[in-house]
Design an enzyme around this catalytic site. Structure first.
Site, mmCIF file in Angstrom:
data_model
loop_
_atom_site.group_PDB
_atom_site.id
_atom_site.type_symbol
_atom_site.label_atom_id
_atom_site.label_comp_id
_atom_site.label_asym_id
_atom_site.label_seq_id
_atom_site.Cartn_x
_atom_site.Cartn_y
_atom_site.Cartn_z
ATOM 1 C CG ASP A 114 -24.264 -10.952 -29.460
ATOM 2 O OD1 ASP A 114 -23.213 -10.718 -29.333
ATOM 3 O OD2 ASP A 114 -24.481 -12.357 -29.103
ATOM 4 C CD GLU A 145 -20.585 -8.339 -29.235
ATOM 5 O OE1 GLU A 145 -20.335 -7.987 -30.312
ATOM 6 O OE2 GLU A 145 -20.439 -9.298 -28.715
ATOM 7 C CD GLU A 158 -21.736 -12.270 -25.440
ATOM 8 O OE1 GLU A 158 -21.665 -11.444 -26.722
ATOM 9 O OE2 GLU A 158 -22.156 -13.370 -25.944
ATOM 10 C CE LYS A 192 -22.857 -8.621 -33.008
ATOM 11 N NZ LYS A 192 -21.622 -9.124 -33.013
ATOM 12 C CG HIS A 240 -19.913 -16.463 -26.409
ATOM 13 N ND1 HIS A 240 -19.921 -17.289 -27.683
ATOM 14 C CD2 HIS A 240 -19.667 -15.273 -26.894
ATOM 15 C CE1 HIS A 240 -19.867 -16.435 -28.656
ATOM 16 N NE2 HIS A 240 -19.632 -15.214 -28.274
ATOM 17 N NE ARG A 241 -22.684 -15.350 -30.194
ATOM 18 C CZ ARG A 241 -22.063 -15.652 -31.333
ATOM 19 N NH1 ARG A 241 -22.831 -16.776 -32.119
ATOM 20 N NH2 ARG A 241 -21.143 -15.118 -31.745
ATOM 21 C CG ASP A 296 -19.664 -21.145 -27.602
ATOM 22 O OD1 ASP A 296 -20.223 -20.007 -27.475
ATOM 23 O OD2 ASP A 296 -18.874 -21.324 -28.633
ATOM 24 C CG HIS A 356 -23.992 -12.924 -32.971
ATOM 25 N ND1 HIS A 356 -23.453 -13.154 -34.422
ATOM 26 C CD2 HIS A 356 -22.806 -12.484 -32.466
ATOM 27 C CE1 HIS A 356 -22.202 -12.746 -34.479
ATOM 28 N NE2 HIS A 356 -21.817 -12.375 -33.184
#
Length: 241
Positions: free
Chosen positions: A36, A109, A34, A111, A7-8, A229, A49
């Site tokens: 953003d 993702e 992943e 945004k 995640h990120r 994370d 993000h």
């Protein structure tokens, strides 16, 4: 086999949404990352993000009010100043160039649920095509209009709706808006939702799963994947079962 997405990147231990973080997730054995995407003032897809740079950089202001050149001058080490002197905000192009060489899955993702970035879908798709990454991409967004738009533009690329609270029959809903998977908040990802959704051919990938007990439950339920994370911890748990 449940796929682990950083995640990120490895955001629990490294500056989120930076190449340092993505490279770490890859080293840690994550199946994918992943990230953003927002658009800079000059319309370049950049990986960050928040709509503002305040939280993760040494500056202030909206991403959409800063040119790529201005964004590149910021330091995105966030809360990891002691470990790292400097980290840039990457462009989506830079990340895809790296990911295409590693052949790792990238969940992009969009945004665009707070600020309506005009043409974001087309710009992102152009980069995916350029790097021949279509088979390794999953698109997601809380803006389900965007999922529908992406489905019109690129029906063959995987797409998933992001959501926080209960949706009635989410496995049907995602197909209705043009998606093929669901990415619920972990609290909305009950065993029943996972089972019924995946029986309907709709993969479930909850976010953000950081505790060992939940990771073990998702592995046991053969959930399609999850976002964490701490991909290193998730990989260790996955292979000690």
């Amino acid at each position: 086999m449940t796929k682990i997405f950083g995640h990120r990147g490895s955001a629990g231990t490294h500056p989120e949404n930076t190449m340092i973080s993505f490279e770490q997730a890859y080293k840690d054995g994550a199946d994918g990352i992943e990230l953003d995407v927002q658009l800079s003032k000059d319309g370049i897809p950049v990986v960050i993000h928040d709509e503002k740079v305040n939280r993760t950089t040494d500056s202030k202001g909206f991403v959409q009010d800063l040119t790529l050149r201005e964004l590149k001058q910021l330091n995105a080490v966030h809360k990891f100043k002691k470990q790292y002197k400097h980290a840039e905000i990457p462009t989506l192009e830079e990340v895809l160039d790296w990911a295409s060489r590693k052949q790792t899955i990238v969940n992009i993702e969009l945004k665009n649920s707070i600020l309506p970035y005009a043409g974001m879908e087309e710009k992102v798709l152009e980069l995916v095509d350029k790097h021949k990454m279509a088979h390794l991409i999953i698109f997601s967004s809380f803006n389900h209009y965007s999922i529908a738009r992406l489905n019109t533009l690129a029906p063959k690329i995987e797409k998933a709706v992001l959501y926080m609270e209960g949706i009635y029959k989410p496995w049907d809903y995602t197909k209705w808006v043009g998606g093929s998977g669901i990415h619920p908040h972990i609290k909305a990802a009950t065993a029943s939702i996972i089972h019924r959704s995946q029986q309907s051919g709709v993969p479930v990938r909850p976010f953000t799963v950081n505790d060992e007990k939940t990771m073990k439950r998702l592995f046991a339920e053969e959930c399609a994947g999850f976002f964490t994370d701490y991909p290193k911890k998730a990989v260790q748990i996955k292979y000690q079962n």
